[in-house]
Structure formats: structure tokens, C-alpha cells
Design an enzyme around this catalytic site. Structure first.
Site, mmCIF file in Angstrom:
data_model
loop_
_atom_site.group_PDB
_atom_site.id
_atom_site.type_symbol
_atom_site.label_atom_id
_atom_site.label_comp_id
_atom_site.label_asym_id
_atom_site.label_seq_id
_atom_site.Cartn_x
_atom_site.Cartn_y
_atom_site.Cartn_z
ATOM 1 N N HIS A 264 34.516 21.011 -10.879
ATOM 2 C CA HIS A 264 34.064 20.276 -9.697
ATOM 3 C C HIS A 264 32.528 20.266 -9.623
ATOM 4 O O HIS A 264 31.907 19.197 -9.534
ATOM 5 C CB HIS A 264 34.653 20.929 -8.437
ATOM 6 C CG HIS A 264 34.242 20.276 -7.155
ATOM 7 N ND1 HIS A 264 35.031 19.356 -6.499
ATOM 8 C CD2 HIS A 264 33.113 20.380 -6.414
ATOM 9 C CE1 HIS A 264 34.402 18.932 -5.405
ATOM 10 N NE2 HIS A 264 33.229 19.550 -5.326
ATOM 11 N N GLU A 265 31.937 21.438 -9.695
ATOM 12 C CA GLU A 265 30.467 21.508 -9.617
ATOM 13 C C GLU A 265 29.845 20.851 -10.850
ATOM 14 O O GLU A 265 28.779 20.246 -10.768
ATOM 15 C CB GLU A 265 30.003 22.961 -9.477
ATOM 16 C CG GLU A 265 30.559 23.713 -8.261
ATOM 17 C CD GLU A 265 30.342 23.023 -6.929
ATOM 18 O OE1 GLU A 265 29.352 22.270 -6.793
ATOM 19 O OE2 GLU A 265 31.181 23.204 -6.019
ATOM 20 N N HIS A 268 29.371 17.289 -10.053
ATOM 21 C CA HIS A 268 28.133 17.101 -9.276
ATOM 22 C C HIS A 268 26.915 17.170 -10.208
ATOM 23 O O HIS A 268 25.981 16.376 -10.100
ATOM 24 C CB HIS A 268 27.991 18.203 -8.220
ATOM 25 C CG HIS A 268 28.869 18.033 -7.009
ATOM 26 N ND1 HIS A 268 28.827 16.903 -6.220
ATOM 27 C CD2 HIS A 268 29.778 18.862 -6.435
ATOM 28 C CE1 HIS A 268 29.684 17.050 -5.211
ATOM 29 N NE2 HIS A 268 30.283 18.226 -5.320
ATOM 30 N N GLU A 294 30.746 13.445 -3.978
ATOM 31 C CA GLU A 294 32.112 13.973 -4.059
ATOM 32 C C GLU A 294 32.976 13.105 -4.974
ATOM 33 O O GLU A 294 33.902 13.604 -5.604
ATOM 34 C CB GLU A 294 32.732 14.072 -2.664
ATOM 35 C CG GLU A 294 32.198 15.233 -1.834
ATOM 36 C CD GLU A 294 32.509 16.601 -2.440
ATOM 37 O OE1 GLU A 294 33.630 16.816 -2.894
ATOM 38 O OE2 GLU A 294 31.593 17.448 -2.448
#
Lengths: 499, 499
Positions: A264-265, A268, A294
Site C-alpha cells: 500500500h505505502e 503511494h 489512495e
């Protein structure tokens, strides 16, 4: 002031802002990762001082004149300069329209509210937090009216986090989520749960750290420009495209937790790592919005990271890092396990299918809080009732209920919807990408480079050049359509659970 | 400007300086510990910008007037304020007496010289570094003349690093070192070397990290105010007494290397952690000089850390952390091993006995460099000749010879002597302490609290309130006497090697 002078002034402002943002960002990151606990006091002094300097950098007549000069002569400036002036002027207006004394009082309130919330959550004591929440709601309502007294306050707040977002689009969006997802969620609940026990064995943190490096390698994250650290809550922070940081948190008996945090990160991070060279060290060098950000993190986490082809690529890597724990596990077994769906109490631990309803609850609550048609003392009961109505879950206490998220204590009302919007944006991007090429062979081989290149071209490189709706339209060639998201979830979970 | 206004201005300056120093210190630490490699560019931009701001903070007419006003009315100011003004005025004078264009050119030279030195060292290529060294020497000579054209340039440089130091005291100091230590070094070389093999087994870095925590605990370092990180070269950095950081470097087959780095840096840390509350966030909140700082680090590292009583306390801790490797080792065996003395090539790896002669060589070379009576091209031959004369060691190449230290590439000429001075100061402090109480029972029990309290009272709490000679005199009740240092070394190594 000539246009040339105005542009010079604006460039000077941005160079200064970049330096201060960088310094304050590193101070904050250091505070979360490496600093000793008693360092908070000194950091507070320094941050307070530097915040004051950055305020004065932006809020002064010369900057105002420069930005207005550029905006009045947009056609004579380059598109990059014009957009910079536009964003900086928005920032100037946002900062100046709140009277200084209210701004200071609000900052103090937030600092205190945060500390009170931490303790309130620990002690399951909503009553101690309630007066702070009440004031935060009042301030947010008032600040919204300073910005635009003709629009409903909650619409103003939503637009502040996600340019273009409003109840006019979010009401039907969340209604659709509820309508389409609730039946599937109920059906899934009737089915036997997949075996997840192999993910809950002991995974030594030392080995998980090595696994994180492997995951970042699979994602094609250039390690000379992106480092990983450990914090209580995972996050991503960036200083420029040559210096991006992600963090994760390791739980020894839950390998999937950090694994999906890293992915997830990492999503980003890839966004920030992919911003164009020519916008570095300016206010354009960052993601377009929270929602767009997101969309990228959830793209990698869910659309790719929780797909069967990715599980096929992931399994041998996991078996290499954790030979004992992953012995005998199949790709299909891993796929089922990382997609177990179950209505639950905690948003951050929710699965892909039930997640949007957690957000829907917060959206509905925020709307009523700002409208003022529910008293602060009644909010926990409302929260609990909605968890029962939306997810069929009984909330046993406020700690796992209304006190679970940090957002409201941090003054962020109107922020939650961007999480769900991002997920929905992502599905439309995947459809657009699939029109250009079939990504799944690559994914199965553990090669995400073509996918990242596509997102880089459509999304990442633009930074903040376009507004979120403009960027989305330019990337996928169509407007926002939440039905793509519900259709994707419906199909995925119908297949998974053989509905 | 009234005195009151002047003091307000000075306080404002110090608050700002503290904030910028903190920010730049954390940026630099982050660069050394956590940042990805490509981050250097962005950090360079930010550091450059913030350096410019801090220059303008100090160098302006209002600050000058404020500091002069306070110095002219010293008696009406508090002693703390008067001392602050004195130190800030010194800083102001040092900064302003160098013409801006020369300062900028020198900064660029140093940045480039550093990069060239790194490569030159790696490739054993002195010739590529020589032209940079020549310019650095020229600049240092010129800068010294700007400061005081009536004093020999090298004396000015020495005084810049260690207030009060000069060739008048250092010439006899280093002559004494050579005279007294050379015979012992020669005698020791004839004796059989103690067994050190048990320290050169495999010590997993994971276990060494836990051992570092134990060492810091033994030293009484409050971990809520002091963190440890890992860097190529160990160092200590401090932002205020509530936020001090040390670093170490782990070598898997040399446990003593990191162990003594932690104790050495821990000594620096205790100094900063012990500065008084009332001087925090001012220019007084730091060690009095490089020499005084080294006196503390070497006090803990050598006088305590390499003593037999400390080895007695250390052994059970080592045996707990490394049961297999330390099996059967005695305290006497450990004491002998960590005190093995042997003339060698590399200063940073030198033992306590031969170390001062490494410094003596650098001191002699610097004196001649600045006097200009040796050409830059002839320096390596001079270096090698001196290593042969002073230590009986043949230097095989410039990498392990004149290119080994970073100091000259960093523009630091006149800095080395403080290392030896610090060691000598430390011995006098130990004698003074022993007059007040016997520390060795405590040390044998692994309890350094009374020692640290004594040093805290005599040295640490004062920060920069006193000059180095004043502080030394107030702490030990006598002037600097290098014969204490040679006597200490002579006795210790005569006992150890049964001379």
C-alpha cells in the site's frame, strides 16, 4: 510589479517552502522513527518556530501581489507557472481567510484533542473526548463558512480534501455502495471462511524485514530513492522524487499485515517517485489529491496485490523468505486467505469488500455532525446503530467504535471519503489500462514495470498540474463512475466465495 | 538600543539559531542513517537554503548592535547573558571577517575536496587530492591572518578549535609524549602479544545491537533522551539535553570495535545530556570545546572502559549476550586483550599507548604545512618518514598513510591536537576525582553513576559558560599538566606488559 518580478518572487517562495517542508518533514519522520521519547519538547519548539517562518513566507503583501500579477497575466506565463500561482493563491486564501487568533486557538485545540483522544481511546472514555470533538466540529463549520458561506459547510470541507468532491456525488456513491455490497456481504457471511491459519504463525521480524525488501523489489521501487522505516502506523512521506520514505509495522504473528502495508505505502511511493523532473522543488511536485493518492496505493494493494496472478508471483518469494511457514501453501490458498471477507469493527483491518461501508458510516456521521442535527453525546449510539445497520456488527465499546480513528481528533472532517473514492478511481484506471494491454501475464511473473510505466504516464508524472477531476478524465478518458467499483467487487467476491 | 532591547534581540537570535541548528542537524543525521542514497541532491538544496538563512540571522547590523550593547553593559546583564553575548560576538567576528566571496569559494572547495579525497583514498591516488590540499592550506593560512595577523597562523588555527591552545603549550606536550612513550612502546613490542582471538569470532550484529543497549544501560545513559543509530563512522550529535544521538558501526568479527565506539560516543553523550536546564536552547548548551569533549569520551572509553575493574563488570554482560564466544574468558584475559598495544598504521584503530604519537605526527605535519616550509608534493614522504621515526612503522601506501583521515579534506587543520589534549585532560580529571572518592568499587560493580555525577558537577552542567582553561582549572583545581598523562600510560602499560 512586472510579470518577471512576480515569477521571480514566486520561485523564491517555492524554493523556501521546499526547504522548510523538507526540514519539517524530516524532523517529523525522525520523531516517529528514531528520536528518543523525551525529544518531543525540543521538536515542538523547533516546529513551532519554523511554522511561524513558513506562515510569514506565504502570508505577506509581496507574495499576494506576485501571485495576483501572474494570475492576471496567465497567458504570458508558462502553464507550469500559471498552475503554481493558482495553487499557491488557493493556499494563500485558505491561510488568510481564517483570523489569526482563531487559527492559533484551533491549533492548540487540535494538539490537546489529540492527546485527550489517545487517552480516551485507551480508557474507552468517550465522555472525556466529547467536549473536544464538539469544539472541533464548531471550528470546522465556522472555517467552512469563512471559505464559502453560500455552500453547505460539509461540501466546503469535502472540497478541501478532494477538489471537486461534494455531497451531490458522494450521496449517490455511498448509496450505491450500500445497495450493491450489502447483499454480497450477507451472502459471503453464510459461506465457510477460508483457511488463514498459515499467515498467523510466527514470522520473525528479522525475516519480515528481508521480505519487505523483496516486496519493494517486486514493485520496482528504486531503493536509491526510497527507504523503509518502522512506525506504529504505516505512512508515506516524500521530500522530492529522489527522496521518498515509506514505513511499516511488523506483527510477529500476522505476516499479511506488514506485507499489505508495504504494498500500500509502496503504491503511494511510486506516485511520488514518478512525478516529473521539471516540477521538482515546486508546489506541483506531489500527488494531485488524497483520493488520487489512495487510488494508487489501493491499486497496488488490492487490484494487483490481492489478485490471483500476484499471489502466484508472491508465493515463491514468501516460500523463500519463510520456508517453514509457507510449506505446502498453494497460490489459490494464499489468494483465498488474503481475501477473506468478514464484517468487522475496525476500518483499518477491514477487507476490500466491507471497507467501503466503514467509510460510508463515517461519511454519514460527518454529514450530520456538521449539519448539527445530532448532539455530540449521541454520536456513539448513532455509530453503533450504523455498524449494526450497515455491517450487521455489534460494537462492544467506544474504543473499537467511534474512538478508533485519529482523524476527527486531528480536525480532519471530510477526509474519510477520499479513501473510498480512491478505491473507485483505481478500478476505472485498471479498466482503462486493460484496454491498452493485458497486465496479468506480467503480474503473474512478478513484473509490474509496464503497469507502473502506464500509471506513471497517465497519473504520476503530472503531479498537481491538473485538478483531480481533470487528471482522472485525462487518464481514463471518462468521468467518475462508481458502478465500475461495485461491479468489480461483486464479481471478485462472487467468484471467490462461489456465490 | 537599550540593554533590554539588546537582550530581547539576542534571545530571539538564539531561539532561531536553535531551531535551524536542530533542523539542519536532523537533516544531516537522517542523511547518514536513514535516507536513500539519491537523496543527497535535495538535501543539498535544503541545507544550502537554510545555511543562507542562518548566515543572515547572525550577520546583520541589528545583531551586531545588540551584542555590542550587552558587552558594553556586561555588569547589568546576568552572567549567562554576558557569556552568550561574548560567544555570539566571537561567532559574529569569525563569520564576518572572511569576505563573503572567499567564504563561498572555500565552501565549494571543501565540498569538492571531500569527494575527491574519498576517491583518492579508495584509489590510493594522492596526486589527485594534492591540488585541493594545497588550496585548503592556502585558505586556512589566509583565514588565520584575517583573524589575527600578528600571531603565527597555526596558533590562530589551534585556538579556533581549542580556545587557549597554542604551539607554546603543544610543542612541549608532544615532545614529552615522544620522549616518555617511545621507550615503553619499544619495550612492549618485545613482549608476547596477549590473546585477542576470542574477540575476533563471529558476533552476529543482531546480538551486538542488544549488547549496545546493555552498554548504554551500564553507562547510565537515559534512553528516553538518547537514541543509538548505525553509520559508517560513529559520532555523537545533540539537539538539546532531551535529544542526544550516538551512532556506532558493527563489524561481525570484531566485537570490541563497536563496543568501544558505543562507550566513547556514550561519553560524548553524557556530556551533552548533563548540560544544565537553564542553558538549553541557547548557544551555551553544548560542550566547552573539542578537547573537553574528547576528555569525556576518552574518560569513559579508556580510563574507565579499558580498566580491569570495568572488565570485571563487563565480562558477565558479554557472557550473557555472547555465551558461546565468551565461554571460559576471564576478566584478566579480557583486560589484556582490550589493551593490546602495537604500533600500527591507522590512527582510529590505535591503542591507548600509541595513539598520542599518531596525533603528534599530524601536529608536526600541520605546523610545517601552514608554515609553508614543505611542498604539498613532499607531504606523503614526510608522513611516511615520521611514521617510521615515531612508531617504527613502514607505511605501504598513501591510502593507509596520509590519505587515511577525513580532517584535512574537510578543511580542519589544527583540529587533531584536541584528541590528545582531551586524553590528557581526562587523566587529570581522574586524579581529581580519586581525591574525592574511590571510584573503582563502583566500576567493578558496573555502577558509573557516582562518576558521572562528579563529572556532571565539575564539567557537564557548565556547558560553554567557561573557557576550556577556566573549566579545567575549576574542575581539577590545577593547570594543565601533561606529565600526568604520560605517567598514567607508563604505569598502566608497564603493569600490563610486566616491563
Amino acid at each position: 510589479m512586472t510579470l518577471e518580478q512576480a515569477i521571480a518572487k514566486m520561485n523564491e517562495l517555492q524554493a523556501a517552502q521546499q526547504a522548510y517542508n523538507h526540514a519539517m518533514g524530516v524532523l517529523s519522520l525522525d520523531g516517529d522513527t528514531a528520536a528518543p521519547s523525551a525529544s518531543a519538547r525540543g521538536r515542538g519548539e523547533t516546529m513551532g518556530y519554523l511554522s511561524g517562518v513558513t506562515y510569514k513566507l506565504l502570508v505577506n503583501d509581496e507574495v499576494k501581489e506576485a501571485l495576483e500579477t501572474i494570475l492576471q497575466n496567465k497567458d504570458a506565463a508558462t502553464p507550469l507557472q500559471a498552475r503554481q500561482a493558482e495553487l499557491l493563491k488557493e493556499d494563500y486564501d485558505d491561510t488568510t481567510r481564517i483570523p489569526m487568533d482563531e487559527y492559533v486557538a484551533y491549533s492548540t485545540l487540535i494538539t490537546n484533542a489529540n492527546a485527550v483522544w489517545h487517552e480516551a481511546k485507551q480508557k474507552d472514555d468517550y465522555a472525556s473526548f466529547a467536549p473536544y470533538l464538539e469544539q472541533i466540529i464548531d471550528y470546522n463549520r465556522r472555517f467552512a463558512s469563512y471559505k464559502d458561506q453560500h455552500k453547505p459547510a460539509y461540501d466546503v470541507l469535502l472540497d478541501g480534501y478532494e477538489k471537486g468532491a461534494s455531497t451531490a456525488t458522494l450521496d449517490p456513491f455511498f448509496a450505491l455502495m450500500r445497495e450493491k455490497l450489502t447483499p454480497i456481504i450477507l451472502e459471503v457471511a453464510q459461506k465457510p471462511a477460508p483457511d488463514c491459519s498459515f499467515l498467523e504463525q510466527r514470522f520473525p521480524i528479522h525475516d519480515q524485514r528481508i521480505f519487505s525488501d523483496r516486496l519493494m523489489q517486486m514493485m520496482g521501487i528504486p531503493r536509491d530513492r526510497c527507504a523503509i522505516a518502522e512506525t506504529e502506523h504505516p505512512f508515506t512521506t516524500n521530500f522530492n522524487k529522489w527522496d521518498v520514505r515509506i514505513t511499516t509495522n511488523y506483527a510477529e504473528t500476522d505476516v499479511a499485515d506488514s506485507m499489505y502495508s508495504v504494498i500500500h505505502e509502496g503504491g503511494h511511493a511510486l506516485y511520488e517517485l514518478g512525478t516529473a523532473d521539471e516540477i521538482q522543488f515546486t508546489c506541483l511536485a506531489s500527488g494531485a489529491s488524497m483520493g488520487l493518492h489512495e487510488s494508487q496505493s489501493r491499486f497496488y494493494e488490492n487490484l494487483i496485490g490481492r489478485s490471483l496472478p500476484f499471489c502466484r508471483a508472491l508465493l515463491p518469494v514468501m516460500q523463500e523468505c519463510f520456508p517453514d511457514q509457507m510449506k505446502g501453501v498453494t497460490a489459490e490458498g494464499l489468494y483465498a486467505a488474503v481475501n477473506r471477507s468478514q464484517p468487522s469493527l475496525i476500518r483499518t483491518q477491514a477487507d476490500e469488500l466491507t471497507y467501503p461501508l466503514h467509510i460510508a458510516i463515517r461519511y454519514e456521521m460527518e454529514k450530520r455532525m456538521i449539519a448539527g442535527d445530532v448532539k455530540v453525546g449521541e454520536l456513539p449510539a448513532l455509530w453503533n446503530q450504523m455498524y449494526l445497520d450497515y455491517l450487521g456488527v455489534t460494537v462492544p465499546n467506544n474504543r473499537e467504535g467511534i474512538l478508533q480513528d485519529v482523524h476527527w481528533a486531528g480536525g480532519m472532517i471530510g477526509y474519510f471519503p477520499s479513501y473510498a473514492l480512491g478505491s473507485a478511481y483505481g478500478v476505472q484506471m485498471l479498466h482503462a489500462l486493460e484496454k491498452d494491454f493485458d497486465p496479468w501475464c506480467d503480474v503473474e511473473k512478478g513484473d509490474l514495470s509496464r503497469i507502473t510505466a502506464w500509471l506513471g504516464d497517465k497519473i504520476h508524472r503530472h503531479g498537481r498540474m491538473l485538478t483531480p477531476p481533470q487528471l482522472l478524465r485525462s487518464a481514463i478518458g471518462q468521468d467518475f463512475d462508481p458502478s465500475c467499483y461495485t461491479a468489480y467487487l461483486t464479481k471478485k467476491f462472487a467468484d471467490l466465495y462461489k456465490l
